[in-house]
Design an enzyme around this catalytic site. Structure first.
Site, mmCIF file in Angstrom:
data_model
loop_
_atom_site.group_PDB
_atom_site.id
_atom_site.type_symbol
_atom_site.label_atom_id
_atom_site.label_comp_id
_atom_site.label_asym_id
_atom_site.label_seq_id
_atom_site.Cartn_x
_atom_site.Cartn_y
_atom_site.Cartn_z
ATOM 1 N N GLN A 115 0.843 -1.202 0.000
ATOM 2 C CA GLN A 115 0.000 0.000 0.000
ATOM 3 C C GLN A 115 0.875 1.248 0.000
ATOM 4 O O GLN A 115 1.583 1.498 0.974
ATOM 5 C CB GLN A 115 -0.889 -0.040 1.250
ATOM 6 C CG GLN A 115 -1.688 1.222 1.473
ATOM 7 C CD GLN A 115 -2.603 1.086 2.674
ATOM 8 O OE1 GLN A 115 -3.527 0.300 2.669
ATOM 9 N NE2 GLN A 115 -2.344 1.845 3.716
ATOM 10 N N SER A 118 1.088 6.363 2.833
ATOM 11 C CA SER A 118 1.775 7.320 3.711
ATOM 12 C C SER A 118 3.027 7.895 3.051
ATOM 13 O O SER A 118 3.706 7.221 2.287
ATOM 14 C CB SER A 118 2.185 6.639 5.016
ATOM 15 O OG SER A 118 1.058 6.344 5.776
ATOM 16 N N SER A 150 4.900 -1.776 4.331
ATOM 17 C CA SER A 150 5.223 -3.169 4.620
ATOM 18 C C SER A 150 5.031 -3.992 3.358
ATOM 19 O O SER A 150 4.205 -3.661 2.506
ATOM 20 C CB SER A 150 4.382 -3.718 5.778
ATOM 21 O OG SER A 150 3.081 -3.247 5.727
ATOM 22 N N GLU A 233 -9.247 -1.431 6.386
ATOM 23 C CA GLU A 233 -8.057 -1.638 7.198
ATOM 24 C C GLU A 233 -8.428 -1.694 8.670
ATOM 25 O O GLU A 233 -7.919 -2.495 9.432
ATOM 26 C CB GLU A 233 -7.059 -0.501 6.953
ATOM 27 C CG GLU A 233 -5.789 -0.626 7.775
ATOM 28 C CD GLU A 233 -4.761 0.442 7.408
ATOM 29 O OE1 GLU A 233 -5.152 1.496 6.889
ATOM 30 O OE2 GLU A 233 -3.577 0.197 7.653
ATOM 31 N N GLU A 366 -4.638 8.618 18.256
ATOM 32 C CA GLU A 366 -5.201 9.965 18.351
ATOM 33 C C GLU A 366 -6.217 10.217 17.230
ATOM 34 O O GLU A 366 -7.283 10.789 17.462
ATOM 35 C CB GLU A 366 -4.079 11.006 18.305
ATOM 36 C CG GLU A 366 -3.212 11.045 19.571
ATOM 37 C CD GLU A 366 -2.306 9.836 19.742
ATOM 38 O OE1 GLU A 366 -2.035 9.133 18.741
ATOM 39 O OE2 GLU A 366 -1.865 9.576 20.879
#
Lengths: 396, 375
Positions: A115, A118, A150, A233, A366
Site C-alpha cells: 500500500q 503514507s 510493509s 483496514e 489519536e
C-alpha cells in the site's frame, strides 16, 4: 440475483471441492485456485470472483470445514494488505477487467500487494500527500516518496494514491492507481526499525509509468476510493473468535504460572488488572462479532484497535519487567527482512518494541479517537483552515 | 469450589446481544422511569424521609412484573432470567432511581431460590417478593463480596452494619451460625437504624437484634451456599447497573459539551475533551460486553459464572466511577451543583464500586479462579 446459497449448500460445495482436490495429494497453489473457482474463497464476493454472493457470516463454516480437512490456507498474514485492503477496494471501484485480472492471484497469494499511501510529510494528514501523477497520453507518470510500506520488497502490485491536481483543495485533487512494483522507476529500500529488523520500506517513485487502465475510480476521486481502503483496514477484526488468553496476555500468564521465582506483589496487581482488561477486550470483540453475524454491525470496530494497541503495549511492557535479568537481554538485533508481519512472535523485548507501532500503524490512536468522537458520538469537528485552500497553497 | 482440570478452561460461547423481548422490557422500564423517576423527582426524594416512592415500586414490580423475573412461574414469578433482570438494572442505573430492586428482587430472591426446592417458608416468601407485595434484604454489609460472606452473627443477637435498603425492607434474611433466618422488620427485638449514606438513592441502615425471633429457612451449610449464590448474582448484575450509570454519564456529557460554547465554539469540539469522551465510549462498550457476559453466565448456570462475575465487577466498577467523574468535570461548575443530577450518579457509582466487593477484591477472585497466584 443468484439463487440464495445457505450453510448446507456451502458445506456440500466444500465437500465437493475436497473430494475433487484431495489436500494430501494436490499442489497447494492448485488447491487454492480450485477453491477460488468454486466460490469458496470469500463467499460474500460475487460469483466468478471467488464468491457465491452468500452472507459473509457463512465463511466461518467453510473455513472450519477446510481446516478440519487439513486443506492449505492462503496465509492471510503474508497477503494481508491484498486481502484486507486492495481486494475490497478493487471490488468496490474496479472495472470488470480489473476485477478479473487481479482478484484471483491476489487471493491465491501468487501476487503480493502493498500500500503506497503514507509519505514522510503526510501521515495522519494523509490527504496532504505530495506524490504527483501527471497524465502523459495513455499513461500517468508518477514521482514522489512513500514510507512505512510493509511487504513492498515482496510485492508485485501496489495500491497508490497520488496528486493529480494541485490546484484543488487537498482532498479533491487525488486519484487512486494500481502500481506495478516491478516498474524500473520503483526503488524499494529497507527501513530499519526500532526492533532492528526491516519490516517496512521506503519507496521512491521516479518517472513510474502507470497505464490509465490501472486507475481505480474517476480522476480526482481518489480520496473517496481511499476511504474504502482505510475503513477495511480498520475493520480487520471481527471474523474469528479469540480464545481466553489468546492474545499477548497468554505468554505472560504462562510465565507467571511456570516461574514463581519471578513474582512480586506489584507485578501481580498489574498482571491481574491487565488480565481482566484483556478478557473484557476479548468479550467486546466477541460481542462485535455476534453483532456482525446478526446483521447489526455496530461502531465498536473502530474502538477495538485502540483497546488492543494500548493493551499490547502495557502487557508487553509488564512482561519485560517481570522477566527481570532476562528482560535486560534481547533476542537478536541482526537486520532481517521478515516475510510476515509478526506482532506476537519472538521474545518479550521484541513484543515490547514492536507493539509501540500498534498505536501508530493503520491510523494513530489519536486519529481513531477523533473518528470515534466525531462519527460515533457526534461531537463537532475542530475548526479547520485547510478545506477550501488549493493544495499548492498549503504550508508544508 | 469445583474441580478444575486445566488452568484456562474455555467457556461456552455466551450470548452477548439483547433479544427482542429484552429490548421490549427495556422500553417499558425506561418509559416508567422517565415518568416516575425524572431527575428532579429523584433529587427531591433524597431529601424526603421516605426515599422510595411506593407507586414507582408497585408499577415496576407489579405492573411490569420486574420483581419476579428470576422466580419460576410455579413459585409465582415470571420465569425469566438474569439476562432480563440485568436489563432492568441497566435502566435503574441510567436513572439512579431509588428502588429496592437489586437488594430484594435479585440478592434476597436469589438467596431464597437456593432454598425453595421443597416448598416451605422460603418458597412462600419468594412468592411474596416476586409479586412485589413485600420486599426483603439479605442482612449483610453492602460491601460483602460473594466469595467471602463470612459476616454471619452467632445467633439472632447482635449488630450488622451498613445493610442496603434495610430501612425499607419488610423482611430481613439474617445469616447466623445456626442457619439462615427470616426476621420480620417489625419483630420484637429487631431494630433498624438508618445511617447517612454516601449514595442518597440507596439507603443504608444498621440492624440490631436483641434476642429476636425469626423463621429458620436453612441449616448452616445450606445457608452459606444460598448466601453465596445471592451475593454472586448481586455482584454480577450490579455490573449492569454500573453500565447504565456510565451510559447516562457519557450520553449527557456528550449532549452538554455539544451545546456549551466557550471560546466561540462548542467545548465538545476541543480535541482534549473529545479524546476523553471517546475513551469513555470505549470503556462503556467494553463494560457492556463484560456485564452481558456475567448476566448470561448466571442465566445459563455456567460453571464460568464466578469468573464472569469477578471480571465484570473488576472492570465495570471503575468504568462507572470514571464516567461519573468525567461527567462532573466536563460539565464544569454546573456539575458541582445540587440541582444538576450529575452528583447522584457520582455518589451511586462510587458506592457501587464498594458494593458486593471492590474491584481489587474481585481481581483477587480472578487470581484464584485462573490460577495466577500472588507471590
Amino acid at each position: 440475483m443468484s439463487p440464495a446459497v445457505d450453510a448446507a449448500e456451502l458445506r456440500r460445495r466444500t465437500r465437493d471441492l475436497l473430494a475433487a482436490h484431495p489436500p494430501a495429494t494436490t499442489d497447494r497453489t492448485d488447491f487454492l485456485k480450485a477453491r477460488f473457482d468454486a466460490g469458496l474463497a470469500w463467499v460474500h464476493y460475487p460469483e466468478g470472483l471467488g464468491g457465491l454472493d452468500a452472507p459473509r457470516s457463512l465463511q466461518q463454516a467453510v473455513d472450519a470445514e477446510l481446516a478440519a480437512a487439513d486443506a492449505p490456507d492462503n496465509d492471510p498474514r503474508r497477503i494481508g494488505i491484498g486481502l484486507g485492503m486492495a481486494a475490497p477496494t478493487i471490488l468496490g471501484f474496479g472495472t470488470d477487467e480489473q476485477k478479473r485480472r487481479f482478484l484471483r492471484p491476489l487471493w491465491v497469494g501468487e501476487e503480493v500487494w502493498c500500500q503506497l499511501f503514507s509519505e514522510p510529510g503526510a501521515g495522519s494528514d494523509l490527504a496532504a500527500l505530495a506524490t504527483r501523477a501527471v497524465r502523459d497520453g495513455d499513461d500517468w507518470v508518477v514521482d514522489g516518496q512513500k514510507v512505512w510500506t510493509s511487504s513492498a520488497h515482496a510485492a508485485r502490485w501496489a495500491i497508490l494514491i497520488a496528486r493529480t491536481d494541485p490546484d484543488l483543495p487537498k482532498h479533491r485533487g487525488i486519484s487512486y492507481f494500481i502500481c506495478d512494483v516491478t516498474d524500473p522507476g520503483v526503488d524499494v529500500r529497507p527501513l530499519r526499525q526500532i526492533t532492528g529488523e526491516a519490516e517496512f520500506n521506503e519507496v521512491f517513485l521516479s518517472g513510474v509509468r502507470i497505464p490509465d487502465s490501472h486507475r481505480l475510480g474517476p480522476v480526482g476521486e481518489g480520496w473517496k476510493v481511499a476511504q474504502t481502503t482505510l475503513m477495511n483496514e480498520r475493520v480487520s477484526i471481527g471474523g474469528s473468535r479469540i480464545p481466553r488468553e489468546g492474545g499477548m496476555i497468554g505468554p505472560v500468564s504462562r510465565t507467571w504460572r511456570e516461574r514463581p521465582e519471578l513474582r512480586t506483589h506489584d507485578t501481580h496487581q498489574r498482571l491481574l488488572t491487565l488480565w481482566v482488561e484483556a478478557e473484557v477486550a476479548r468479550l467486546t470483540g466477541e460481542r462485535l462479532r455476534q453483532q456482525l453475524v446478526a446483521g447489526q454491525p455496530g461502531p465498536e470496530g473502530s474502538g477495538m484497535k485502540l483497546a488492543f494497541a494500548r493493551l499490547n503495549q502495557q502487557i508487553s511492557g509488564l512482561e519485560v519487567e517481570l522477566l527481570g535479568d532476562e528482560g535486560l537481554l534481547y533476542g537478536d538485533w541482526t537486520m532481517v527482512r521478515p516475510e510476515l508481519v509478526d506482532f506476537t512472535g519472538r521474545d518479550a523485548g521484541y513484543r515490547y518494541l514492536r507493539s509501540k507501532g500498534n498505536s501508530i500503524e493503520g491510523g494513530t490512536s489519536e486519529v481513531l479517537l477523533n473518528i470515534v468522537a466525531e462519527r460515533v458520538l457526534g461531537l463537532p469537528a475542530e475548526p479547520r483552515n485547510d478545506k477550501d485552500v488549493a493544495w499548492k497553497d498549503l504550508s508544508r | 469450589m469445583t474441580a478444575r482440570t486445566e488452568p484456562q478452561p474455555q467457556p461456552a460461547t455466551p450470548d452477548l446481544l439483547y433479544s427482542q423481548d429484552e429490548e421490549d422490557l427495556r422500553s417499558a422500564v425506561r418509559a416508567l422511569l422517565a415518568d416516575r423517576a425524572a431527575a428532579p423527582t429523584v433529587i427531591a426524594a433524597t431529601e424526603a424521609d421516605t426515599p422510595y416512592d411506593p407507586r414507582l415500586w408497585e408499577a415496576l414490580a407489579t405492573g411490569i412484573g420486574a420483581a419476579g423475573l428470576l422466580v419460576p412461574e410455579k413459585l409465582g414469578g415470571q420465569g425469566a432470567s438474569h439476562r432480563e433482570a440485568a436489563v432492568v438494572l441497566e435502566e435503574l442505573g441510567r436513572s439512579v432511581a431509588p428502588a429496592p430492586y437489586l437488594t430484594s428482587s435479585v440478592v434476597a430472591t436469589e438467596t431464597l431460590l437456593a432454598l425453595a426446592g421443597d416448598g416451605g417458608p422460603a418458597a412462600a416468601l419468594l412468592g411474596e417478593l416476586a409479586s412485589g407485595a413485600r420486599t426483603a434484604v439479605l442482612a449483610v454489609p453492602f460491601a460483602t463480596p460473594p466469595a467471602d460472606p463470612a459476616a454471619a452473627l452467632a445467633t439472632l443477637d447482635g449488630t450488622v452494619r451498613g445493610i442496603a435498603d434495610a430501612a425499607v425492607a419488610d423482611v430481613l434474611l439474617v445469616p447466623t451460625a445456626e442457619g439462615l433466618y427470616a426476621v420480620e422488620a417489625t419483630a420484637p427485638g429487631a431494630a433498624v437504624e438508618p445511617l447517612v449514606p454516601l449514595d442518597l438513592t440507596r439507603p443504608l441502615a444498621t440492624l440490631t437484634l436483641s434476642v429476636a425471633t425469626g423463621t429458620l429457612l436453612a441449616a448452616p451449610e445450606a445457608s452459606a451456599t444460598a448466601v453465596e449464590r445471592g451475593l454472586l448474582a448481586g455482584a454480577g448484575l450490579l455490573a449492569s447497573e454500573q453500565l447504565g450509570i456510565a451510559e447516562w454519564c457519557l450520553t449527557e456529557t456528550v449532549r452538554y459539551t455539544r451545546e456549551r460554547h466557550q471560546f466561540n465554539r462548542p467545548v465538545g469540539s476541543f480535541q482534549a475533551l473529545k479524546h476523553r469522551m471517546a475513551q469513555l465510549w470505549l470503556e462503556v462498550v467494553s463494560a457492556r460486553a463484560a456485564a452481558r457476559n456475567a448476566a448470561d453466565a448466571l442465566a445459563t448456570g455456567s460453571p464460568d459464572a464466578p469468573l464472569a462475575v469477578a471480571v465484570a465487577q473488576a472492570y465495570c466498577s471503575g468504568v462507572a466511577v470514571h464516567a461519573a467523574e468525567e461527567c462532573v468535570q466536563l460539565h464544569g461548575g454546573i456539575g458541582m451543583t445540587w440541582e444538576h443530577p450529575a452528583h447522584l450518579y457520582l455518589k451511586r457509582a462510587k458506592a457501587d464500586s464498594i458494593a458486593y466487593g471492590s474491584a481489587g477484591t474481585h481481581r483477587e477472585a480472578v487470581a484464584e479462579l485462573v490460577e495466577l497466584p500472588a507471590p
